[in-house]
Design a protein around this motif. Structure first.
Motif, PDB file in Angstrom:
ATOM      1  N   ASN A   1       0.890  -1.149   0.000  1.00  0.00           N
ATOM      2  CA  ASN A   1       0.000   0.000   0.000  1.00  0.00           C
ATOM      3  C   ASN A   1       0.936   1.208   0.000  1.00  0.00           C
ATOM      4  OD1 ASN A   1      -1.052   2.292   1.645  1.00  0.00           O
ATOM      5  ND2 ASN A   1      -2.920   1.065   1.712  1.00  0.00           N
ATOM      6  N   LYS A   2       0.767   2.107  -0.960  1.00  0.00           N
ATOM      7  CA  LYS A   2       1.711   3.220  -1.130  1.00  0.00           C
ATOM      8  C   LYS A   2       1.851   4.060   0.143  1.00  0.00           C
ATOM      9  CE  LYS A   2       2.731   7.045  -4.267  1.00  0.00           C
ATOM     10  NZ  LYS A   2       4.127   6.782  -4.484  1.00  0.00           N
ATOM     11  N   LYS A   3       0.755   4.396   0.779  1.00  0.00           N
ATOM     12  CA  LYS A   3       0.802   5.209   2.000  1.00  0.00           C
ATOM     13  C   LYS A   3       1.546   4.468   3.116  1.00  0.00           C
ATOM     14  CE  LYS A   3      -2.084   7.584   5.356  1.00  0.00           C
ATOM     15  NZ  LYS A   3      -3.429   7.759   5.892  1.00  0.00           N
ATOM     16  N   ARG A   4       1.265   3.192   3.254  1.00  0.00           N
ATOM     17  CA  ARG A   4       1.917   2.381   4.279  1.00  0.00           C
ATOM     18  C   ARG A   4       3.426   2.296   4.040  1.00  0.00           C
ATOM     19  NH1 ARG A   4      -0.333  -3.540   6.132  1.00  0.00           N
ATOM     20  NH2 ARG A   4      -1.061  -2.726   8.105  1.00  0.00           N
ATOM     21  N   LEU A   5       3.836   2.165   2.781  1.00  0.00           N
ATOM     22  CA  LEU A   5       5.255   2.110   2.430  1.00  0.00           C
ATOM     23  C   LEU A   5       5.949   3.419   2.807  1.00  0.00           C
ATOM     24  CD1 LEU A   5       7.734   0.817   1.065  1.00  0.00           C
ATOM     25  CD2 LEU A   5       6.848   1.685  -1.122  1.00  0.00           C
ATOM     26  N   GLU A   6       5.348   4.536   2.438  1.00  0.00           N
ATOM     27  CA  GLU A   6       5.942   5.836   2.752  1.00  0.00           C
ATOM     28  C   GLU A   6       6.053   6.043   4.260  1.00  0.00           C
ATOM     29  OE1 GLU A   6       3.399   8.486   0.538  1.00  0.00           O
ATOM     30  OE2 GLU A   6       4.410   8.010  -1.356  1.00  0.00           O
ATOM     31  N   GLU A   7       5.039   5.628   5.013  1.00  0.00           N
ATOM     32  CA  GLU A   7       5.082   5.740   6.480  1.00  0.00           C
ATOM     33  C   GLU A   7       6.204   4.877   7.064  1.00  0.00           C
ATOM     34  OE1 GLU A   7       1.116   4.602   7.650  1.00  0.00           O
ATOM     35  OE2 GLU A   7       0.288   6.576   7.154  1.00  0.00           O
ATOM     36  N   MET A   8       6.364   3.657   6.539  1.00  0.00           N
ATOM     37  CA  MET A   8       7.416   2.765   7.029  1.00  0.00           C
ATOM     38  C   MET A   8       8.791   3.366   6.767  1.00  0.00           C
ATOM     39  SD  MET A   8       9.907   0.283   6.263  1.00  0.00           S
ATOM     40  CE  MET A   8       9.633  -0.056   4.545  1.00  0.00           C
ATOM     41  N   ILE A   9       8.989   3.937   5.581  1.00  0.00           N
ATOM     42  CA  ILE A   9      10.279   4.538   5.251  1.00  0.00           C
ATOM     43  C   ILE A   9      10.570   5.722   6.180  1.00  0.00           C
ATOM     44  CG2 ILE A   9      11.512   5.846   3.467  1.00  0.00           C
ATOM     45  CD1 ILE A   9      10.120   3.985   1.404  1.00  0.00           C
ATOM     46  N   LEU A  10       9.571   6.515   6.485  1.00  0.00           N
ATOM     47  CA  LEU A  10       9.756   7.655   7.400  1.00  0.00           C
ATOM     48  C   LEU A  10      10.018   7.196   8.835  1.00  0.00           C
ATOM     49  CD1 LEU A  10       7.031  10.164   6.131  1.00  0.00           C
ATOM     50  CD2 LEU A  10       9.521  10.412   5.974  1.00  0.00           C
ATOM     51  N   ARG A  11       9.311   6.158   9.279  1.00  0.00           N
ATOM     52  CA  ARG A  11       9.471   5.657  10.654  1.00  0.00           C
ATOM     53  C   ARG A  11      10.799   4.955  10.868  1.00  0.00           C
ATOM     54  NH1 ARG A  11       4.399   3.527  10.193  1.00  0.00           N
ATOM     55  NH2 ARG A  11       5.224   1.435  10.154  1.00  0.00           N
ATOM     56  N   HIS A  12      11.333   4.360   9.819  1.00  0.00           N
ATOM     57  CA  HIS A  12      12.552   3.554   9.949  1.00  0.00           C
ATOM     58  C   HIS A  12      13.611   4.007   8.940  1.00  0.00           C
ATOM     59  CE1 HIS A  12      10.318   0.821  12.527  1.00  0.00           C
ATOM     60  NE2 HIS A  12       9.368   0.790  11.622  1.00  0.00           N
ATOM     61  N   PRO A  13      14.136   5.226   9.105  1.00  0.00           N
ATOM     62  CA  PRO A  13      15.154   5.705   8.146  1.00  0.00           C
ATOM     63  C   PRO A  13      16.465   4.939   8.332  1.00  0.00           C
ATOM     64  CG  PRO A  13      14.946   7.231   9.973  1.00  0.00           C
ATOM     65  CD  PRO A  13      13.868   6.196  10.160  1.00  0.00           C
ATOM     66  N   LEU A  14      17.237   4.874   7.269  1.00  0.00           N
ATOM     67  CA  LEU A  14      18.563   4.259   7.367  1.00  0.00           C
ATOM     68  C   LEU A  14      19.482   5.170   8.176  1.00  0.00           C
ATOM     69  CD1 LEU A  14      18.982   2.954   3.729  1.00  0.00           C
ATOM     70  CD2 LEU A  14      18.850   1.567   5.796  1.00  0.00           C
ATOM     71  N   THR A  15      20.248   4.578   9.062  1.00  0.00           N
ATOM     72  CA  THR A  15      21.158   5.332   9.915  1.00  0.00           C
ATOM     73  C   THR A  15      22.604   5.064   9.490  1.00  0.00           C
ATOM     74  OG1 THR A  15      21.399   3.525  11.498  1.00  0.00           O
ATOM     75  CG2 THR A  15      19.547   5.066  11.858  1.00  0.00           C
ATOM     76  N   GLU A  16      23.520   5.821  10.067  1.00  0.00           N
ATOM     77  CA  GLU A  16      24.942   5.584   9.819  1.00  0.00           C
ATOM     78  C   GLU A  16      25.317   4.157  10.230  1.00  0.00           C
ATOM     79  OE1 GLU A  16      27.318   7.412   8.331  1.00  0.00           O
ATOM     80  OE2 GLU A  16      25.737   8.830   7.803  1.00  0.00           O
ATOM     81  N   GLU A  17      24.770   3.701  11.357  1.00  0.00           N
ATOM     82  CA  GLU A  17      25.047   2.344  11.824  1.00  0.00           C
ATOM     83  C   GLU A  17      24.555   1.309  10.808  1.00  0.00           C
ATOM     84  OE1 GLU A  17      23.908  -0.603  15.551  1.00  0.00           O
ATOM     85  OE2 GLU A  17      23.493   1.531  15.727  1.00  0.00           O
TER      86      GLU A  17
END
Length: 176
Positions: free
Chosen positions: A134-150
């Motif tokens: 679901n496009k909205k769900r995907l965008e929310e997941m990407i915002l909630r779990h951004p890639l970090t330096e680690e």
């Protein structure tokens, strides 16, 4: 495009990128053309459709799925409790399916409901399989779990490990 063993040819069997698609009223997904061509040319029309995480639906070429769940040289993996739980989960709603002549697969209603799939969806190529979001769900997941330096450090360390049989090892350009 160069031929005969160059990197592009080796990447040609990978399902990468994303594409918008639609589910029809019956829950059939028309697999985006570029993904469908790669699936059919490299793996055939048989797929396994399941849900590993309740957030999206996974479409595996059946040969990839069978390889992931086969008995290994270390014994019967299905006797391990964690593997057993995984197999129960994915097979509970999972279905083997064949891509039809119009390039469609049916996603069961329970899977569509879990992943909130209706109408327009986003199809992601994740190297050897597809995920339908679901496009909205995907965008929310990407915002909630951004890639970090680690995360980037861990990913970088993976490239230093021994290559898996599925990794691409580009050959030097023969023109040089």
């Amino acid at each position: 495009m160069l031929k005969n063993g160059n990197l592009w040819d080796k990447l040609g069997n990978l399902l990468i990128g994303s594409a918008k698609a639609r589910l029809d009223k019956s829950g059939r997904l028309k697999i985006p053309e570029r993904f469908r061509e790669i699936l059919e040319e490299n793996y055939g029309k048989k797929v396994f459709i399941t849900c590993l995480n309740d957030s999206s639906v996974q479409i595996y070429p059946l040969s990839i799925w069978q390889n992931m769940t086969k008995i290994t040289t270390k014994g019967f993996i299905h006797l391990r409790s964690d593997i057993y739980r995984l197999l129960i989960r994915v097979n509970h709603l999972g279905t083997p399916y064949e891509i039809d002549s119009k390039g469609r697969v049916l996603i069961q209603q329970e899977l569509r409901e879990k992943a909130e799939l209706d109408g327009e969806v986003e199809v992601l190529g994740l190297n050897t399989y597809l995920e339908v979001w679901n496009k909205k769900r995907l965008e929310e997941m990407i915002l909630r779990h951004p890639l970090t330096e680690e995360d980037f450090e861990k990913i970088s360390a993976l490239s230093e490990e021994e290559p898996s049989p599925h990794q691409i090892n580009p050959e030097p350009d023969e023109a040089n």
